[in-house]
Design a protein around this motif. Structure first.
Motif, PDB file in Angstrom:
ATOM      1  N   GLY A   1       2.630   7.863  -8.324  1.00 22.71           N
ATOM      2  CA  GLY A   1       2.335   9.001  -7.739  1.00 22.71           C
ATOM      3  C   GLY A   1       3.732   9.773  -7.421  1.00 22.71           C
ATOM      4  O   GLY A   1       4.826   9.228  -7.154  1.00 22.71           O
ATOM      5  N   GLU A   2       3.589  11.223  -7.190  1.00 18.29           N
ATOM      6  CA  GLU A   2       4.565  11.814  -7.061  1.00 18.29           C
ATOM      7  C   GLU A   2       5.435  11.652  -5.700  1.00 18.29           C
ATOM      8  O   GLU A   2       6.870  11.758  -5.860  1.00 18.29           O
ATOM      9  CB  GLU A   2       4.017  13.447  -6.915  1.00 18.29           C
ATOM     10  CG  GLU A   2       5.557  14.517  -6.888  1.00 18.29           C
ATOM     11  CD  GLU A   2       4.738  15.993  -6.971  1.00 18.29           C
ATOM     12  OE1 GLU A   2       5.693  16.622  -6.523  1.00 18.29           O
ATOM     13  OE2 GLU A   2       3.573  16.020  -7.263  1.00 18.29           O
ATOM     14  N   GLU A   3       4.832  11.542  -4.697  1.00 11.56           N
ATOM     15  CA  GLU A   3       5.473  11.247  -3.436  1.00 11.56           C
ATOM     16  C   GLU A   3       6.535  10.087  -3.471  1.00 11.56           C
ATOM     17  O   GLU A   3       7.419   9.983  -3.108  1.00 11.56           O
ATOM     18  CB  GLU A   3       4.362  11.077  -2.270  1.00 11.56           C
ATOM     19  CG  GLU A   3       5.174  10.998  -0.844  1.00 11.56           C
ATOM     20  CD  GLU A   3       4.051  10.821   0.327  1.00 11.56           C
ATOM     21  OE1 GLU A   3       4.306  10.133   1.054  1.00 11.56           O
ATOM     22  OE2 GLU A   3       3.190  11.623   0.293  1.00 11.56           O
ATOM     23  N   SER A   4       5.709   8.905  -3.885  1.00 15.01           N
ATOM     24  CA  SER A   4       6.566   7.728  -4.204  1.00 15.01           C
ATOM     25  C   SER A   4       7.804   7.664  -5.101  1.00 15.01           C
ATOM     26  O   SER A   4       8.598   7.227  -5.019  1.00 15.01           O
ATOM     27  CB  SER A   4       5.735   6.674  -4.552  1.00 15.01           C
ATOM     28  OG  SER A   4       4.688   6.283  -3.520  1.00 15.01           O
ATOM     29  N   VAL A   5       7.628   8.665  -6.309  1.00 15.83           N
ATOM     30  CA  VAL A   5       8.564   8.704  -7.227  1.00 15.83           C
ATOM     31  C   VAL A   5       9.754   9.521  -6.418  1.00 15.83           C
ATOM     32  O   VAL A   5      11.041   9.279  -6.813  1.00 15.83           O
ATOM     33  CB  VAL A   5       8.124   9.537  -8.571  1.00 15.83           C
ATOM     34  CG1 VAL A   5       9.318  10.021  -9.224  1.00 15.83           C
ATOM     35  CG2 VAL A   5       7.240   8.414  -9.246  1.00 15.83           C
TER      36      VAL A   5
END
Length: 91
Positions: A65-69
């Motif tokens: 997911g975007e937040e983790s990336v």
């Protein structure tokens, strides 16, 4: 054996991958299944012993997911920015 900048980067990347995996609440085995990589190899990636294939890195990006990336990339970028080209101090 001398530790190279590439070695240090690989260790940092592995550390960040482990942090994200743990935040997601999945095991090395579960991540390995998603990436079609043996969990023992995931362990080596996380410890900086083995490099992560580029395709697998992007699969992790897609999976987590975007937040983790964003978190992973910001942490890596900050480590790279901390490198002092003039006196060789880094990491």
């Amino acid at each position: 054996m001398e530790i190279t900048e590439e070695d240090k980067f690989r260790v940092q990347l592995g550390f960040e991958i482990r942090n994200i995996r743990e935040k997601m609440g999945i095991t090395q085995e579960q991540l390995g299944e998603c990436l079609r990589i043996d969990s023992a190899y995931i362990s080596k990636i996380e410890r900086g012993i083995k490099p992560i294939p580029l395709q697998s890195l992007f699969e992790i990006f897609a999976f987590c997911g975007e937040e983790s990336v964003n978190e992973l990339l910001i942490n890596i970028i900050n480590k790279v920015k901390d490198y002092d080209c003039y006196n060789g101090k880094n990491w």
